[in-house]
Design a protein around this motif. Sequence first.
Motif, PDB file in Angstrom:
ATOM      1  N   LYS A  87      -3.937   6.413  -3.212  1.00  0.00           N
ATOM      2  CA  LYS A  87      -4.608   5.144  -3.475  1.00  0.00           C
ATOM      3  C   LYS A  87      -3.997   4.763  -4.870  1.00  0.00           C
ATOM      4  O   LYS A  87      -3.776   5.473  -5.526  1.00  0.00           O
ATOM      5  CB  LYS A  87      -6.136   5.140  -3.694  1.00  0.00           C
ATOM      6  CG  LYS A  87      -6.686   3.728  -3.852  1.00  0.00           C
ATOM      7  CD  LYS A  87      -8.222   3.946  -3.888  1.00  0.00           C
ATOM      8  CE  LYS A  87      -8.743   2.459  -4.016  1.00  0.00           C
ATOM      9  NZ  LYS A  87     -10.203   2.658  -3.963  1.00  0.00           N
ATOM     10  N   ASP A  88      -3.399   3.422  -4.748  1.00  0.00           N
ATOM     11  CA  ASP A  88      -2.644   2.999  -5.821  1.00  0.00           C
ATOM     12  C   ASP A  88      -3.692   2.362  -6.991  1.00  0.00           C
ATOM     13  O   ASP A  88      -4.791   2.558  -6.763  1.00  0.00           O
ATOM     14  CB  ASP A  88      -1.579   1.980  -5.655  1.00  0.00           C
ATOM     15  CG  ASP A  88      -2.178   0.910  -4.844  1.00  0.00           C
ATOM     16  OD1 ASP A  88      -3.269   0.594  -4.842  1.00  0.00           O
ATOM     17  OD2 ASP A  88      -1.478   0.085  -4.402  1.00  0.00           O
TER      18      ASP A  88
ATOM     19  N   SER B 112      -3.194   6.772   4.213  1.00  0.00           N
ATOM     20  CA  SER B 112      -3.478   8.232   4.733  1.00  0.00           C
ATOM     21  C   SER B 112      -2.295   8.797   5.490  1.00  0.00           C
ATOM     22  O   SER B 112      -1.554   8.124   6.412  1.00  0.00           O
ATOM     23  CB  SER B 112      -4.958   8.053   4.940  1.00  0.00           C
ATOM     24  OG  SER B 112      -4.956   7.389   6.561  1.00  0.00           O
TER      25      SER B 112
ATOM     26  N   GLN C  62      -5.541  11.205   1.581  1.00  0.00           N
ATOM     27  CA  GLN C  62      -5.563   9.563   1.244  1.00  0.00           C
ATOM     28  C   GLN C  62      -4.790   9.471  -0.231  1.00  0.00           C
ATOM     29  O   GLN C  62      -4.906  10.337  -0.871  1.00  0.00           O
ATOM     30  CB  GLN C  62      -6.766   8.933   1.115  1.00  0.00           C
ATOM     31  CG  GLN C  62      -6.660   7.348   1.038  1.00  0.00           C
ATOM     32  CD  GLN C  62      -8.038   6.784   0.505  1.00  0.00           C
ATOM     33  OE1 GLN C  62      -8.814   7.237  -0.320  1.00  0.00           O
ATOM     34  NE2 GLN C  62      -8.415   5.932   1.407  1.00  0.00           N
TER      35      GLN C  62
ATOM     36  N   SER D 250      -4.581   1.491  -0.262  1.00  0.00           N
ATOM     37  CA  SER D 250      -4.313   2.949  -0.087  1.00  0.00           C
ATOM     38  C   SER D 250      -3.635   3.261   1.240  1.00  0.00           C
ATOM     39  O   SER D 250      -3.801   2.229   2.220  1.00  0.00           O
ATOM     40  CB  SER D 250      -6.153   3.680   0.211  1.00  0.00           C
ATOM     41  OG  SER D 250      -6.554   2.870   0.964  1.00  0.00           O
TER      42      SER D 250
ATOM     43  N   PRO E 203       0.990  -1.097  -0.175  1.00  0.00           N
ATOM     44  CA  PRO E 203       0.101   0.026   0.096  1.00  0.00           C
ATOM     45  C   PRO E 203       0.906   1.306  -0.007  1.00  0.00           C
ATOM     46  O   PRO E 203       2.198   1.028   0.546  1.00  0.00           O
ATOM     47  CB  PRO E 203      -0.709  -0.029   1.305  1.00  0.00           C
ATOM     48  CG  PRO E 203       0.042  -0.977   2.352  1.00  0.00           C
ATOM     49  CD  PRO E 203       0.981  -1.881   1.515  1.00  0.00           C
TER      50      PRO E 203
ATOM     51  N   GLY F 275      -6.240   4.753  -8.668  1.00  0.00           N
ATOM     52  CA  GLY F 275      -7.491   5.033  -7.712  1.00  0.00           C
ATOM     53  C   GLY F 275      -8.708   4.386  -7.926  1.00  0.00           C
ATOM     54  O   GLY F 275      -9.691   4.503  -7.499  1.00  0.00           O
TER      55      GLY F 275
END
Length: 800
Positions: free
Chosen positions: A230-231, A242, A228, A240, A147, A234
């Motif tokens: 996110k890979d 944060s 956040q 993800s 992540p 998205g």
Amino acid sequence: MWGLVRLLLTWLGGWSCMGRLAAPALAWAGSQGAPGPALLRTRRSWVWNQFFVIEEYAGPEPVLIGKLHSDVDRGEGRTKYLLTGEGAGTVFVIDEATGNIHVTKSLDREEKAQYVLLAQAVDRASNRPLEPPSEFIIKVQDINDNPPIFPLGPYHATVPEMSNVGTSVIQVTAHDADDPSYGNSAKLVYTVLDGLPFFSVDPQTGVVRTAIPNMDRETQEEFLVVIQAKDMGGHMGGLSGSTTVTVTLSDVNDNPPKFPQSLYQFSVVETAGPGTLVGRLRAQDPDLGDNALMAYSILDGEGSEAFSISTDARGRDGLLTVRKPLDFETRRSYSFRVEATNTLIDPAYLRRGPFKDVASVRVAVQDAPEPPAFTQAAYILAVPENKSPGTLVGQVSAADLDSQASPIRYSILPDTDPEHCFSIEPEDGTIRTAVPLDREARVWHNLTVLATEVDSSAQASRVQVAIRTLDENDNAPQLAEPHDTFVCESAAPGQLIQVLRALDRDEVGNNSRISLQGPLDPDANFTVRDNRDGSASLLLPSRPAPPRQAPYLVPIELWDWGQPALRSTATVTVSVCRCRPDGSVASCRPEAQLSPAGLSTGALLAIVTCVGTLLALVVLFVALRRQKQEALMVLEEEDVRENIITYDDEGGGEEDTEAFDISALQNPDGAAPPAPGPTARRDVLPWARAPRQPWPHGPADVAQLLALRLRGADDDPSVPPYDSVQVNKRNFQPLLPTLLQGMFCPRPARMVPSITHGLILAPLASSREREPAHLPGQELQPPVAASLELCPAVSRPWAS
């Protein structure tokens, strides 16, 4: 699913990833020395150099990732495949017969992305290489297993309040450990989870910006924004991470000062001096730091004359102080306006209004008991000297400001007039002399007069009174110093001998002119000429003076020109001396020689007489002391006193007190009652002797013998009760037995013969100090018995 993956890998290994070792075997074999012509083999039809393996695979058995095959392998089983390099034999294994390569464990691309290996085909029987070694690479194919993370989070940022929309706050950056070159595993997208609608973030760059205008620090100073990452671009299924961004709004000067009330009321007593604090004013400004600094000023003239206002050290409060003395009787209140202004103003926010505010101030002056006030700050008076006591000097006056009718009492502080030269009337302040004054002794007298209210002694004030003593012509002129001068025998007639100066202790007004006059006789030996400047010249006359042994005495008369004029006389001594050619004195008359020494003949005679008298007294004192000492020495030779026989025996301390009863020696009145019969006097040695106890015949116990002798000594009235009583010579014969017994036998006391007519009772040491200890009922040791054998024999002739 894994079955499909395995089929895919098998297909890739068998066709796409299978290498064929097609090197020219004949040529390579000829190089090894094989007979026959060198035949060139055709090159392998295609070249392989890379295999792939998916990371994190955890299947039940090793996974086939590829296959090696050589053209020399005819399927007869004579070819053996070898694998060396990174992970060979542990991570990767090869089937020697078929060339199939398998992976034995799960791999992690983030730990190692590829492996470099070396493949070779050899003859199984002889291990002879059939083809040269060939290098190939096995790459670990990435999957989305990491992540995104924020290595620098959490973040803190500051942005000015009232910023425009889109103002950059901070940039956050996430990191994904997956392979960014393969698929979307490392493609990140940023979004705001918490912090809307105040802030936004750029999805691609991660830059955080303000999203709304006019954010006010006074409303909310701090915001917490959650970002956040996110890979997978998205999309759904991506991982993800944060982080938080704490955004603080910094202050700007966007708020003008404001007084919380429109009117301020203060009060101050009239006796408050300049600089006294009256009160504090504070205009409220919600800004911080330099944006809240304020300056205060008084707008009205009447207030600025009596009061002043300044800003405190913190720059927030206005300090109202007294500027000049106040008077309740003159003015009882002041009203004025005070303005507060920000010292730092930002032009960008001038639209928000003027950055200042005004408030009204009213100061009430309170009445206070005041001491009397003198009509003048200081008084300077004058009085002539030598005036009789009670002469008027002047008057001081003071009044009560609170009540003009209040009576005042005046007095002079004693420490300012220690000689009590002046007096003052307590009711009206009239100052008079108490003694005649002398200007020559003291010109100025500095007094302190105290004015006190009769109704309140605590209310008092002081004033300085300087009194000058005026001069009168009461001092006759005198010579400034006594003049003893000389004149040379060879002096010419009319020669100047000395300049005489006069001194008058009166002021210049009375001694501005002093005259001096010498002898008026025309036959005088000297002439005095008045110089009319307070001095006179002593001159030789025009004719030569007759020779004279004694010095000349020249009378001088002095007078001033005061009203009335005062006169005095003085005498100048002139000695006739023999001088050298340069004018210095060579020798003078005897009288002149003695004069500089400072001692006359009479004084010298008196000193010699005193010294002689002191010497005579010392000799007489020494002679008397020597005569007295000789007389004492003769008397000491003739004086015969008793000789005391001493001995070096020690007592037994407290044990001696147990040997016999010594109460009779300590207190004769407390001894045992005497035997019946007439009472004998204790202060006179009696002639009669007490009857002696009969001496026991034959051997007797020593303790019994000591007790008997002790009782006899105690009952004998001829024995004194104290230690140092002397008896007459004629009593020596009757007491001789007792003496002998005391010398040879243990007794409480020993009678020691004296050279002069008597005996001295000397204390004996106890038998315990001279003999071994003996307890009642025990046998004496032989040495003790032997020492006591002589006692009865010596004493027996007198016992009968």
